[in-house]
Design an enzyme around this catalytic site. Structure first.
Site, PDB file in Angstrom:
ATOM      1  N   HIS A  19       0.835  -1.199   0.000  1.00 18.41           N
ATOM      2  CA  HIS A  19       0.000   0.000   0.000  1.00 18.41           C
ATOM      3  C   HIS A  19       0.872   1.252   0.000  1.00 18.41           C
ATOM      4  CE1 HIS A  19      -2.745   2.897   2.307  1.00 18.41           C
ATOM      5  NE2 HIS A  19      -3.391   2.648   1.177  1.00 18.41           N
ATOM      6  N   GLU A  46       0.301  -0.921  -4.761  1.00 24.91           N
ATOM      7  CA  GLU A  46      -0.848  -0.040  -4.919  1.00 24.91           C
ATOM      8  C   GLU A  46      -0.321   1.374  -4.796  1.00 24.91           C
ATOM      9  OE1 GLU A  46      -4.069   2.642  -3.490  1.00 24.91           O
ATOM     10  OE2 GLU A  46      -2.178   2.121  -2.515  1.00 24.91           O
ATOM     11  N   ASP A  48      -1.235   5.860  -5.838  1.00 28.84           N
ATOM     12  CA  ASP A  48      -2.253   6.869  -6.155  1.00 28.84           C
ATOM     13  C   ASP A  48      -1.703   7.861  -7.164  1.00 28.84           C
ATOM     14  OD1 ASP A  48      -4.163   6.180  -3.804  1.00 28.84           O
ATOM     15  OD2 ASP A  48      -2.205   6.448  -2.858  1.00 28.84           O
ATOM     16  N   HIS A  61      -1.052  10.557  -2.828  1.00 30.00           N
ATOM     17  CA  HIS A  61      -2.421  10.287  -2.400  1.00 30.00           C
ATOM     18  C   HIS A  61      -3.240  11.550  -2.202  1.00 30.00           C
ATOM     19  CE1 HIS A  61      -5.612   9.648   0.599  1.00 30.00           C
ATOM     20  NE2 HIS A  61      -5.792   8.487  -0.015  1.00 30.00           N
ATOM     21  N   GLU A 127      -4.527   3.675  -8.461  1.00 32.88           N
ATOM     22  CA  GLU A 127      -5.713   4.368  -7.966  1.00 32.88           C
ATOM     23  C   GLU A 127      -5.736   5.781  -8.549  1.00 32.88           C
ATOM     24  OE1 GLU A 127      -9.214   4.965  -5.590  1.00 32.88           O
ATOM     25  OE2 GLU A 127      -8.111   3.125  -6.055  1.00 32.88           O
TER      26      GLU A 127
END
Length: 262
Positions: A19, A46, A48, A61, A127
């Site tokens: 993450h 993962e 962003d 993020h 994301e």
């Protein structure tokens, strides 16, 4: 069966998904965090994506710089060149403020392309944090020959519209996750998915999301379920036991060590 050789799309795989990298031990969404996650055995990342003032897709993020860097204000208000001067390791502390090992260590906010280039084999769950970013992200995935190993996801359904046809793969949006949840809860006909996987939180508004019935419903549609953000090995083992595929974690080493071998 593994589609396109990507473990993120494999119903039988149990990928450990870092993450924002190994973000419990290094500044989130930075190359050091991704490098550490790879060394710790992460099967996928993962991350962003947001846009700069000159429409460069960068890995961050928050909409603003305040929480993670030595700067402040919106990312969208700065050009990529201006972001190069920002210290992305400034505020990271692994010990609640006792030390700041990444300050003034030339840790920068990377572009999406830089992460893809630095880790040419790593599967990545991308994301997309804003609607305008979908076309720049699509373009970078094609340019970097990374389409087969990446899955685009977003809480905003419109932000993954460009990834709903082959050769791209996409995750379910927030409304789509909700539709599947309600259908299995009320024992209604399951909606036909326009997505390839579901990335869901442990809980939403107090309700557990990846229940055994929810996971079984998703798997019956051919869609693996990945759960975020899970840092406790015991929780990860319980989720794997009910059919969850991937565990999205800030602690990839601990979760990888807890993964069942059969």
């Amino acid at each position: 069966m593994v589609r396109s050789g990507n473990p993120l799309l494999d119903l039988s795989a149990r990928p450990v998904i870092a993450h924002r990298g190994a973000s419990s031990e290094a500044p989130e969404n930075t190359l050091p965090a991704f490098e550490l996650a790879a060394r710790q055995g992460a099967d996928a990342f993962e991350l962003d994506v947001r846009l700069t003032a000159d429409d460069a897709p960068v890995v961050c993020h928050d909409a603003t710089l305040d929480r993670t860097t030595d700067a402040s204000g919106p990312i969208r208000a700065r050009t990529l060149a201006e972001l190069r001067a920002v210290d992305a390791g400034m505020r990271f502390s692994p010990d609640r403020g006792a030390s700041y090992p990444y300050r003034a260590a030339a840790v920068r906010i990377p572009t999406l392309g830089e992460v893809l280039w630095a880790f040419p084999e790593m599967p990545i769950l991308v994301e997309i944090k804003e609607l305008a970013a979908q076309e720049p992200v699509r373009r970078v995935l094609v340019q970097e020959d990374a389409v087969a190993r990446c899955v685009a996801a977003s809480g905003l359904g419109e932000a993954v519209a460009a990834f709903r046809e082959p050769p791209f793969a996409s995750g379910a949006s927030g409304p789509e996750i909700g539709a599947l949840y309600r259908a299995q809860l009320l024992r209604r006909r399951l909606p036909v998915p326009g997505y390839d996987l579901l990335s869901v939180p442990l809980r939403y508004r107090g309700l557990p999301v990846p229940t055994r019935r929810f996971v079984t419903a998703a798997r019956s549609l051919g869609c693996p379920v990945h759960v975020w953000t899970v840092d406790e090995p015991a929780t990860a083992r319980r989720l794997w036991g009910r059919g969850v595929a991937g565990i999205v974690t800030n602690r990839p080493a601990a979760i990888a060590a807890a993964r069942p071998t059969s």
